[in-house]
Design a protein around this motif. Structure first.
Motif, PDB file in Angstrom:
ATOM      1  N   GLY A  54       0.797  -1.221   0.000  1.00  0.00           N
ATOM      2  CA  GLY A  54       0.000   0.000   0.000  1.00  0.00           C
ATOM      3  C   GLY A  54       0.831   1.273   0.000  1.00  0.00           C
ATOM      4  N   ARG A  55       2.144   1.126   0.017  1.00  0.00           N
ATOM      5  CA  ARG A  55       3.036   2.288  -0.001  1.00  0.00           C
ATOM      6  C   ARG A  55       3.141   2.812  -1.435  1.00  0.00           C
ATOM      7  NH1 ARG A  55       9.214   2.795   0.241  1.00  0.00           N
ATOM      8  NH2 ARG A  55       9.414   4.958   0.868  1.00  0.00           N
ATOM      9  N   VAL A  56       2.981   4.113  -1.595  1.00  0.00           N
ATOM     10  CA  VAL A  56       3.049   4.733  -2.918  1.00  0.00           C
ATOM     11  C   VAL A  56       4.490   5.127  -3.222  1.00  0.00           C
ATOM     12  CG1 VAL A  56       2.231   6.636  -4.360  1.00  0.00           C
ATOM     13  CG2 VAL A  56       0.693   5.581  -2.702  1.00  0.00           C
ATOM     14  N   ALA A  57       4.965   4.689  -4.383  1.00  0.00           N
ATOM     15  CA  ALA A  57       6.336   4.982  -4.798  1.00  0.00           C
ATOM     16  C   ALA A  57       6.365   6.217  -5.678  1.00  0.00           C
ATOM     17  CB  ALA A  57       6.922   3.795  -5.542  1.00  0.00           C
ATOM     18  N   ASN A  58       7.292   7.111  -5.421  1.00  0.00           N
ATOM     19  CA  ASN A  58       7.477   8.287  -6.254  1.00  0.00           C
ATOM     20  C   ASN A  58       7.999   7.828  -7.617  1.00  0.00           C
ATOM     21  OD1 ASN A  58       8.916  10.641  -7.464  1.00  0.00           O
ATOM     22  ND2 ASN A  58       8.209  11.632  -5.585  1.00  0.00           N
ATOM     23  N   PRO A  59       7.493   8.385  -8.709  1.00  0.00           N
ATOM     24  CA  PRO A  59       7.938   7.956 -10.042  1.00  0.00           C
ATOM     25  C   PRO A  59       9.430   8.166 -10.280  1.00  0.00           C
ATOM     26  CG  PRO A  59       6.050   9.436 -10.214  1.00  0.00           C
ATOM     27  CD  PRO A  59       6.435   9.380  -8.780  1.00  0.00           C
ATOM     28  N   LEU A  60      10.044   9.129  -9.620  1.00  0.00           N
ATOM     29  CA  LEU A  60      11.470   9.352  -9.825  1.00  0.00           C
ATOM     30  C   LEU A  60      12.311   8.231  -9.216  1.00  0.00           C
ATOM     31  CD1 LEU A  60      11.704  13.198  -9.190  1.00  0.00           C
ATOM     32  CD2 LEU A  60      11.571  11.985 -11.376  1.00  0.00           C
ATOM     33  N   GLY A  61      11.793   7.586  -8.189  1.00  0.00           N
ATOM     34  CA  GLY A  61      12.514   6.495  -7.544  1.00  0.00           C
ATOM     35  C   GLY A  61      12.589   5.245  -8.385  1.00  0.00           C
ATOM     36  N   VAL A  62      11.742   5.163  -9.402  1.00  0.00           N
ATOM     37  CA  VAL A  62      11.751   3.995 -10.301  1.00  0.00           C
ATOM     38  C   VAL A  62      11.993   4.421 -11.747  1.00  0.00           C
ATOM     39  CG1 VAL A  62      10.306   2.567  -8.808  1.00  0.00           C
ATOM     40  CG2 VAL A  62       9.227   4.070 -10.505  1.00  0.00           C
ATOM     41  N   LEU A  63      12.504   5.625 -11.940  1.00  0.00           N
ATOM     42  CA  LEU A  63      12.745   6.178 -13.273  1.00  0.00           C
ATOM     43  C   LEU A  63      13.844   5.388 -13.982  1.00  0.00           C
ATOM     44  CD1 LEU A  63      12.019   8.656 -15.119  1.00  0.00           C
ATOM     45  CD2 LEU A  63      14.030   9.753 -14.142  1.00  0.00           C
ATOM     46  N   GLY A  70      10.985  16.669  -6.943  1.00  0.00           N
ATOM     47  CA  GLY A  70      10.353  15.395  -6.602  1.00  0.00           C
ATOM     48  C   GLY A  70       8.897  15.489  -6.186  1.00  0.00           C
ATOM     49  N   GLY A  71       8.198  16.551  -6.568  1.00  0.00           N
ATOM     50  CA  GLY A  71       6.801  16.709  -6.157  1.00  0.00           C
ATOM     51  C   GLY A  71       6.728  17.563  -4.905  1.00  0.00           C
ATOM     52  N   ALA A  72       5.835  17.198  -3.999  1.00  0.00           N
ATOM     53  CA  ALA A  72       5.654  17.986  -2.773  1.00  0.00           C
ATOM     54  C   ALA A  72       6.869  17.885  -1.849  1.00  0.00           C
ATOM     55  CB  ALA A  72       4.394  17.521  -2.037  1.00  0.00           C
ATOM     56  N   HIS A  73       7.655  16.826  -1.998  1.00  0.00           N
ATOM     57  CA  HIS A  73       8.819  16.598  -1.134  1.00  0.00           C
ATOM     58  C   HIS A  73      10.024  16.239  -1.989  1.00  0.00           C
ATOM     59  CE1 HIS A  73       5.933  16.523   2.143  1.00  0.00           C
ATOM     60  NE2 HIS A  73       5.248  15.607   1.467  1.00  0.00           N
ATOM     61  N   ILE A  74      11.181  16.220  -1.374  1.00  0.00           N
ATOM     62  CA  ILE A  74      12.387  15.769  -2.058  1.00  0.00           C
ATOM     63  C   ILE A  74      12.271  14.269  -2.295  1.00  0.00           C
ATOM     64  CG2 ILE A  74      14.885  15.473  -1.851  1.00  0.00           C
ATOM     65  CD1 ILE A  74      14.918  17.980  -0.097  1.00  0.00           C
ATOM     66  N   SER A  75      12.639  13.839  -3.477  1.00  0.00           N
ATOM     67  CA  SER A  75      12.600  12.418  -3.802  1.00  0.00           C
ATOM     68  C   SER A  75      13.920  12.007  -4.436  1.00  0.00           C
ATOM     69  CB  SER A  75      11.453  12.137  -4.787  1.00  0.00           C
ATOM     70  OG  SER A  75      11.447  10.783  -5.143  1.00  0.00           O
ATOM     71  N   ARG A  76      14.377  10.834  -4.108  1.00  0.00           N
ATOM     72  CA  ARG A  76      15.611  10.320  -4.701  1.00  0.00           C
ATOM     73  C   ARG A  76      15.356   9.836  -6.117  1.00  0.00           C
ATOM     74  NH1 ARG A  76      17.960   6.793   0.297  1.00  0.00           N
ATOM     75  NH2 ARG A  76      18.449   8.580   1.594  1.00  0.00           N
ATOM     76  N   LEU A  77      16.399   9.916  -6.911  1.00  0.00           N
ATOM     77  CA  LEU A  77      16.348   9.338  -8.252  1.00  0.00           C
ATOM     78  C   LEU A  77      16.666   7.854  -8.164  1.00  0.00           C
ATOM     79  CD1 LEU A  77      18.216  11.810 -10.648  1.00  0.00           C
ATOM     80  CD2 LEU A  77      15.839  11.117 -10.743  1.00  0.00           C
ATOM     81  N   ALA A  78      16.146   7.102  -9.092  1.00  0.00           N
ATOM     82  CA  ALA A  78      16.476   5.675  -9.161  1.00  0.00           C
ATOM     83  C   ALA A  78      17.988   5.525  -9.325  1.00  0.00           C
ATOM     84  CB  ALA A  78      15.747   5.036 -10.336  1.00  0.00           C
ATOM     85  N   PRO A  79      18.591   4.519  -8.707  1.00  0.00           N
ATOM     86  CA  PRO A  79      20.046   4.342  -8.804  1.00  0.00           C
ATOM     87  C   PRO A  79      20.555   4.262 -10.245  1.00  0.00           C
ATOM     88  CG  PRO A  79      19.157   2.935  -7.091  1.00  0.00           C
ATOM     89  CD  PRO A  79      17.981   3.541  -7.791  1.00  0.00           C
ATOM     90  N   ALA A  80      19.822   3.602 -11.127  1.00  0.00           N
ATOM     91  CA  ALA A  80      20.262   3.497 -12.522  1.00  0.00           C
ATOM     92  C   ALA A  80      20.261   4.864 -13.204  1.00  0.00           C
ATOM     93  CB  ALA A  80      19.378   2.525 -13.283  1.00  0.00           C
ATOM     94  N   ALA A  81      19.247   5.681 -12.925  1.00  0.00           N
ATOM     95  CA  ALA A  81      19.172   7.016 -13.519  1.00  0.00           C
ATOM     96  C   ALA A  81      20.298   7.896 -12.977  1.00  0.00           C
ATOM     97  CB  ALA A  81      17.821   7.644 -13.229  1.00  0.00           C
ATOM     98  N   ARG A  82      20.558   7.801 -11.687  1.00  0.00           N
ATOM     99  CA  ARG A  82      21.638   8.589 -11.076  1.00  0.00           C
ATOM    100  C   ARG A  82      22.992   8.170 -11.638  1.00  0.00           C
ATOM    101  NH1 ARG A  82      21.421  12.287  -6.634  1.00  0.00           N
ATOM    102  NH2 ARG A  82      23.547  12.988  -6.404  1.00  0.00           N
ATOM    103  N   ALA A  83      23.206   6.875 -11.813  1.00  0.00           N
ATOM    104  CA  ALA A  83      24.464   6.378 -12.376  1.00  0.00           C
ATOM    105  C   ALA A  83      24.656   6.866 -13.807  1.00  0.00           C
ATOM    106  CB  ALA A  83      24.496   4.851 -12.317  1.00  0.00           C
TER     107      ALA A  83
END
Length: 185
Positions: free
Chosen positions: A99-108, A130-143
């Motif tokens: 039920g946890r919602v994942a930010n789209p940037l975390g799976v980009l 990252g929307g209303a809050h800071i969100s991490r980028l997916a590791p592959a996108a960051r790499a």
């Protein structure tokens, strides 16, 4: 015209070797010369931070998109690079089994950012909203961004848009990747 100052009251400057040498505070220093007839000085002031009127910026962040300085409204995720807006076709936020919602940037996926690897000039910085809050980028996108030499700054969408606008106004080569401000995943 340089004004000579005498150290003695009688107008003589002392020895003959100092007679032709101006004092340190009266030297004509080329570092302080400029052209008074330059067109930007006609009004009395010159704006050294004058923004390019054609520079595209984010005028407003919306719950579902962005209003750009051109007057155009973009719905959904935005990539703004080299003064050109792109709508990213990425998955909206979804809930996982718990039920946890994942930010789209975390799976980009990294290939969603492939455009940044081929544009010229390549941005030196990608500001990520990252929307209303800071969100991490997916590791592959960051790499991928590290591999192509693009630095990343993470922020909420509102702060990312403001940061991007300031950098663009300064003439910096930055890009903006942001999901709408209404996303709170």
């Amino acid at each position: 015209m340089a004004v000579r100052h005498s150290s003695s009251g009688n107008g003589s400057s002392g020895s003959s070797r100092n007679r032709n040498k101006p004092d340190a505070h009266t030297r004509n220093d080329d570092r302080f010369q400029y052209d008074m007839k330059a067109p930007e000085l006609d009004a009395g002031f010159a704006n050294v931070f004058q923004a390019d009127p054609n520079q595209l910026s984010v005028a407003e962040t919306l719950a579902t998109g962005f209003r750009l300085s051109s007057g155009r409204t973009v719905h959904g995720p935005l990539l703004l690079v080299n003064n050109t807006p792109f709508v990213l076709k990425i998955a909206p936020p979804t809930a996982d089994a718990s039920g946890r919602v994942a930010n789209p940037l975390g799976v980009l996926p990294a290939d969603a950012l492939a455009l940044l690897g081929v544009v010229a000039p390549r941005p030196e910085l990608l500001v990520v909203g990252g929307g209303a809050h800071i969100s991490r980028l997916a590791p592959a996108a960051r790499a991928y961004l590290t591999q192509i030499g693009v630095n990343v700054e993470l922020a909420s969408t509102r702060h990312a848009a403001s940061t991007f606008n300031a950098l663009a106004q300064e003439g910096r080569n930055a890009a903006l990747l942001a999901i709408p401000a209404g996303v709170s995943a």
